[in-house]
Enzyme design. Structure first.
Site, mmCIF file in Angstrom:
data_model
loop_
_atom_site.group_PDB
_atom_site.id
_atom_site.type_symbol
_atom_site.label_atom_id
_atom_site.label_comp_id
_atom_site.label_asym_id
_atom_site.label_seq_id
_atom_site.Cartn_x
_atom_site.Cartn_y
_atom_site.Cartn_z
ATOM 1 N N VAL A 59 18.172 70.697 -76.391
ATOM 2 C CA VAL A 59 19.030 71.843 -76.084
ATOM 3 C C VAL A 59 18.932 72.194 -74.599
ATOM 4 O O VAL A 59 19.931 72.571 -73.981
ATOM 5 C CB VAL A 59 18.697 73.038 -77.002
ATOM 6 C CG1 VAL A 59 19.414 74.298 -76.550
ATOM 7 C CG2 VAL A 59 19.061 72.714 -78.443
ATOM 8 N N ALA A 62 21.232 69.895 -72.912
ATOM 9 C CA ALA A 62 22.624 70.286 -73.177
ATOM 10 C C ALA A 62 23.021 71.508 -72.351
ATOM 11 O O ALA A 62 24.087 71.521 -71.726
ATOM 12 C CB ALA A 62 22.822 70.563 -74.666
ATOM 13 N N GLU A 63 22.174 72.534 -72.337
ATOM 14 C CA GLU A 63 22.522 73.740 -71.584
ATOM 15 C C GLU A 63 22.536 73.472 -70.086
ATOM 16 O O GLU A 63 23.375 74.001 -69.363
ATOM 17 C CB GLU A 63 21.569 74.895 -71.906
ATOM 18 C CG GLU A 63 22.011 76.168 -71.216
ATOM 19 C CD GLU A 63 21.556 77.442 -71.897
ATOM 20 O OE1 GLU A 63 21.945 78.511 -71.388
ATOM 21 O OE2 GLU A 63 20.842 77.386 -72.909
ATOM 22 N N SER A 64 21.624 72.634 -69.623
ATOM 23 C CA SER A 64 21.589 72.308 -68.192
ATOM 24 C C SER A 64 22.865 71.615 -67.751
ATOM 25 O O SER A 64 23.480 71.996 -66.742
ATOM 26 C CB SER A 64 20.383 71.415 -67.884
ATOM 27 O OG SER A 64 19.183 72.087 -68.174
ATOM 28 N N SER A 67 26.007 74.048 -68.230
ATOM 29 C CA SER A 67 26.051 75.128 -67.234
ATOM 30 C C SER A 67 26.423 74.589 -65.864
ATOM 31 O O SER A 67 27.248 75.167 -65.159
ATOM 32 C CB SER A 67 24.700 75.854 -67.175
ATOM 33 O OG SER A 67 24.469 76.543 -68.370
#
Length: 140
Positions: A59, A62-64, A67
């Site tokens: 995750v 994924a968020e890195s 964003s």
């Protein structure tokens, strides 16, 4: 202004210094007008106790990447991005090697960006499917 792949990758990798992304070994490797890609090594540093890739590390990748991808669509001098929701479905385990996160834009609004992030292995098998919602805010 024309899309500059090398500039985007350099900027994302420079911003990652001294952050969680650097700690996890995340490297931005490819970019296009509607996607961004990053890799992360799978080793003991991102394992859970059973020796498998930790869902939280997945995750984080994924968020890195999601964003950072939103940064391609804003003016960073006037706006900033905040992740406000992420969901992940983990479909396959992984013990070693490399995973790749590819963020593709689903919705590009003025204040909300919605991304689909596929986490795949070296054989392009789907490890996790994630969805990230980013809010675009005026820079303070």
């Amino acid at each position: 202004m024309a899309f500059d792949r090398e500039k985007v990758l350099q900027l994302c990798n420079d911003w990652s210094k001294n952050t969680l992304m650097e700690t996890l070994g995340i490297t931005y490797t490819d970019a296009g007008e509607d996607f961004l890609e990053a890799t992360m090594p799978v080793n003991a540093g991102v394992h859970q106790p059973m020796g498998l890739l930790h869902g939280g590390a997945t995750v984080a990748l994924a968020e890195s990447v999601g964003s950072a991808a939103s940064l391609m669509f804003i003016n960073p001098e006037k706006q900033e991005v905040r992740g406000i929701e992420i969901a992940a479905n983990h479909l396959r385990s992984k013990r070693e090697g490399t995973v790749t996160g590819t963020a593709r834009i689903i919705h590009r609004g003025g204040s909300i960006h919605l991304w689909e992030i596929k986490i795949t292995d070296e054989k392009n098998r789907l490890i996790s499917l994630c969805k990230l919602t980013n809010m675009v805010l005026p820079r303070r």
